[in-house]
Design an enzyme around this catalytic site. Structure first.
Site, PDB file in Angstrom:
ATOM      1  N   GLU A  47      98.226  18.322  22.681  1.00  0.00           N
ATOM      2  CA  GLU A  47      98.691  19.708  22.795  1.00  0.00           C
ATOM      3  C   GLU A  47     100.159  19.796  23.223  1.00  0.00           C
ATOM      4  O   GLU A  47     100.901  20.653  22.738  1.00  0.00           O
ATOM      5  CB  GLU A  47      97.793  20.466  23.776  1.00  0.00           C
ATOM      6  CG  GLU A  47      96.385  20.669  23.215  1.00  0.00           C
ATOM      7  CD  GLU A  47      95.408  21.283  24.202  1.00  0.00           C
ATOM      8  OE1 GLU A  47      94.248  21.503  23.813  1.00  0.00           O
ATOM      9  OE2 GLU A  47      95.794  21.552  25.361  1.00  0.00           O
ATOM     10  N   ASN A 104      90.542  35.609  27.163  1.00  0.00           N
ATOM     11  CA  ASN A 104      90.337  35.113  28.527  1.00  0.00           C
ATOM     12  C   ASN A 104      91.629  34.650  29.200  1.00  0.00           C
ATOM     13  O   ASN A 104      91.621  33.782  30.065  1.00  0.00           O
ATOM     14  CB  ASN A 104      89.252  34.034  28.539  1.00  0.00           C
ATOM     15  CG  ASN A 104      89.583  32.874  27.622  1.00  0.00           C
ATOM     16  OD1 ASN A 104      90.674  32.814  27.054  1.00  0.00           O
ATOM     17  ND2 ASN A 104      88.651  31.947  27.485  1.00  0.00           N
ATOM     18  N   HIS A 154      94.936  29.376  28.406  1.00  0.00           N
ATOM     19  CA  HIS A 154      94.428  28.101  27.891  1.00  0.00           C
ATOM     20  C   HIS A 154      94.893  26.991  28.827  1.00  0.00           C
ATOM     21  O   HIS A 154      95.983  27.067  29.381  1.00  0.00           O
ATOM     22  CB  HIS A 154      94.987  27.828  26.483  1.00  0.00           C
ATOM     23  CG  HIS A 154      94.728  26.413  26.047  1.00  0.00           C
ATOM     24  ND1 HIS A 154      93.531  26.022  25.476  1.00  0.00           N
ATOM     25  CD2 HIS A 154      95.479  25.281  26.160  1.00  0.00           C
ATOM     26  CE1 HIS A 154      93.571  24.712  25.252  1.00  0.00           C
ATOM     27  NE2 HIS A 154      94.747  24.248  25.654  1.00  0.00           N
ATOM     28  N   TYR A 207      93.771  24.659  17.510  1.00  0.00           N
ATOM     29  CA  TYR A 207      92.342  24.711  17.838  1.00  0.00           C
ATOM     30  C   TYR A 207      91.491  23.977  16.803  1.00  0.00           C
ATOM     31  O   TYR A 207      90.302  24.278  16.650  1.00  0.00           O
ATOM     32  CB  TYR A 207      91.886  26.162  17.957  1.00  0.00           C
ATOM     33  CG  TYR A 207      92.167  26.800  19.310  1.00  0.00           C
ATOM     34  CD1 TYR A 207      91.635  26.259  20.488  1.00  0.00           C
ATOM     35  CD2 TYR A 207      92.928  27.960  19.426  1.00  0.00           C
ATOM     36  CE1 TYR A 207      91.865  26.841  21.720  1.00  0.00           C
ATOM     37  CE2 TYR A 207      93.164  28.559  20.670  1.00  0.00           C
ATOM     38  CZ  TYR A 207      92.617  27.984  21.809  1.00  0.00           C
ATOM     39  OH  TYR A 207      92.835  28.570  23.036  1.00  0.00           O
ATOM     40  N   LYS A 230      97.876  33.675  27.083  1.00  0.00           N
ATOM     41  CA  LYS A 230      97.458  34.172  25.768  1.00  0.00           C
ATOM     42  C   LYS A 230      97.923  35.612  25.526  1.00  0.00           C
ATOM     43  O   LYS A 230      98.329  36.317  26.468  1.00  0.00           O
ATOM     44  CB  LYS A 230      95.931  34.080  25.665  1.00  0.00           C
ATOM     45  CG  LYS A 230      95.393  32.633  25.691  1.00  0.00           C
ATOM     46  CD  LYS A 230      93.876  32.608  25.492  1.00  0.00           C
ATOM     47  CE  LYS A 230      93.336  31.185  25.484  1.00  0.00           C
ATOM     48  NZ  LYS A 230      91.859  31.159  25.215  1.00  0.00           N
TER      49      LYS A 230
HETATM   50  P1  IDP Z   1      88.278  26.703  27.180  1.00  0.00           P
HETATM   51  O1  IDP Z   1      89.453  27.574  26.758  1.00  0.00           O
HETATM   52  O2  IDP Z   1      87.686  27.138  28.495  1.00  0.00           O
HETATM   53  O3  IDP Z   1      88.602  25.243  27.136  1.00  0.00           O
HETATM   54  P2  IDP Z   1      86.783  26.281  24.695  1.00  0.00           P
HETATM   55  O4  IDP Z   1      85.308  26.054  24.621  1.00  0.00           O
HETATM   56  O5  IDP Z   1      87.684  25.106  24.449  1.00  0.00           O
HETATM   57  O6  IDP Z   1      87.102  26.964  26.121  1.00  0.00           O
HETATM   58  O7  IDP Z   1      87.122  27.432  23.649  1.00  0.00           O
HETATM   59  C1  IDP Z   1      88.453  27.695  23.272  1.00  0.00           C
HETATM   60  C2  IDP Z   1      88.666  29.183  23.275  1.00  0.00           C
HETATM   61  O8  IDP Z   1      87.846  29.766  22.268  1.00  0.00           O
HETATM   62  C3  IDP Z   1      88.271  29.908  24.571  1.00  0.00           C
HETATM   63  O9  IDP Z   1      89.255  29.880  25.574  1.00  0.00           O
HETATM   64  C4  IDP Z   1      88.052  31.317  24.055  1.00  0.00           C
HETATM   65  O10 IDP Z   1      89.280  32.014  23.865  1.00  0.00           O
HETATM   66  C5  IDP Z   1      87.403  31.058  22.693  1.00  0.00           C
HETATM   67  N1  IDP Z   1      85.945  31.024  22.768  1.00  0.00           N
HETATM   68  C6  IDP Z   1      85.148  30.081  23.333  1.00  0.00           C
HETATM   69  N2  IDP Z   1      83.849  30.366  23.198  1.00  0.00           N
HETATM   70  C7  IDP Z   1      83.794  31.538  22.519  1.00  0.00           C
HETATM   71  C8  IDP Z   1      82.713  32.364  22.049  1.00  0.00           C
HETATM   72  O11 IDP Z   1      81.531  32.067  22.242  1.00  0.00           O
HETATM   73  N3  IDP Z   1      83.082  33.509  21.389  1.00  0.00           N
HETATM   74  C9  IDP Z   1      84.378  33.864  21.150  1.00  0.00           C
HETATM   75  N4  IDP Z   1      85.423  33.106  21.566  1.00  0.00           N
HETATM   76  C10 IDP Z   1      85.144  31.963  22.241  1.00  0.00           C
HETATM   77 MG    MG Z   2      89.099  24.021  25.523  1.00  0.00          MG
END
Ligand code: IDP
Ligand code: MG
Length: 141
Positions: free
Chosen positions: A127, A113, A116, A50, A10
């Site tokens: 994807e 984070n 992905h 997304y 990312k």
């Molecule tokens: P993942 O990437 O671990 O699969 P997902 O729940 O699919 O997590 O969420 C997609 C992305 O959305 C996350 O990687 C993160 O960048 C963002 N995200 C998830 N939860 C939150 C939140 O509570 N606040 C802000 N961003 C979030």
């Molecule tokens: Mg996810």
């Protein structure tokens, strides 16, 4: 089973200059890039990617973040690649990610984070096709 998964390094990780470190971790874990490109996602492209999260409160911020700079998009191939990459990434919130994972090492926040990874064969198929049209989920083609 050898399978494929879609990974994204990312914008936060690209800005931190850890592309090489992340790819080294993939390779050391037996996850080999079979397709890779660096690109700046537009916000509409991030929104399409997304789309499953479009009702979530963080959707706008997430897609703005994902279009804030270049990313590296990869297809990784390896034994149980989808789950293996999720294990290597660690928890969504870097503060909860196990030590040794990519997010523990490089993630700054639950949003920024670092990486992905597809979370199921269905999402991996969608994807991979989203960023590499015509490329199959199955290995060996
Ligand atoms: P993942 O990437 O671990 O699969 P997902 O729940 O699919 O997590 O969420 C997609 C992305 O959305 C996350 O990687 C993160 O960048 C963002 N995200 C998830 N939860 C939150 C939140 O509570 N606040 C802000 N961003 C979030
Ligand atoms: Mg996810």
């Amino acid at each position: 089973m050898v399978e494929r998964t879609l990974a994204i390094i990312k914008p936060d990780a690209v800005k931190k200059r850890v592309i090489g470190n992340v790819i080294q971790r993939y390779e050391a874990a037996g996850l080999y890039p079979v397709a890779m490109k660096m690109m700046s996602l537009s916000q509409p492209i991030a929104e399409g990617f997304y789309a499953v999260h479009r009702e979530r409160s963080f959707f706008h911020d997430l897609t703005a973040f994902m279009s804030s700079g270049p990313s590296v998009v990869l297809v990784l191939e390896g034994e149980n690649a989808i789950q293996a990459n999720r294990d290597l990434m660690g928890a969504t919130d870097p503060q909860k990610a196990e030590s040794g994972t990519i997010r523990a090492a490089h993630g700054a926040s639950i949003e920024a984070n670092a990486v992905h990874g597809s979370d199921s064969p269905e999402t991996a198929g969608f994807e991979i096709g989203y960023f590499f049209p015509g490329m199959d989920l199955q290995a060996g083609c």
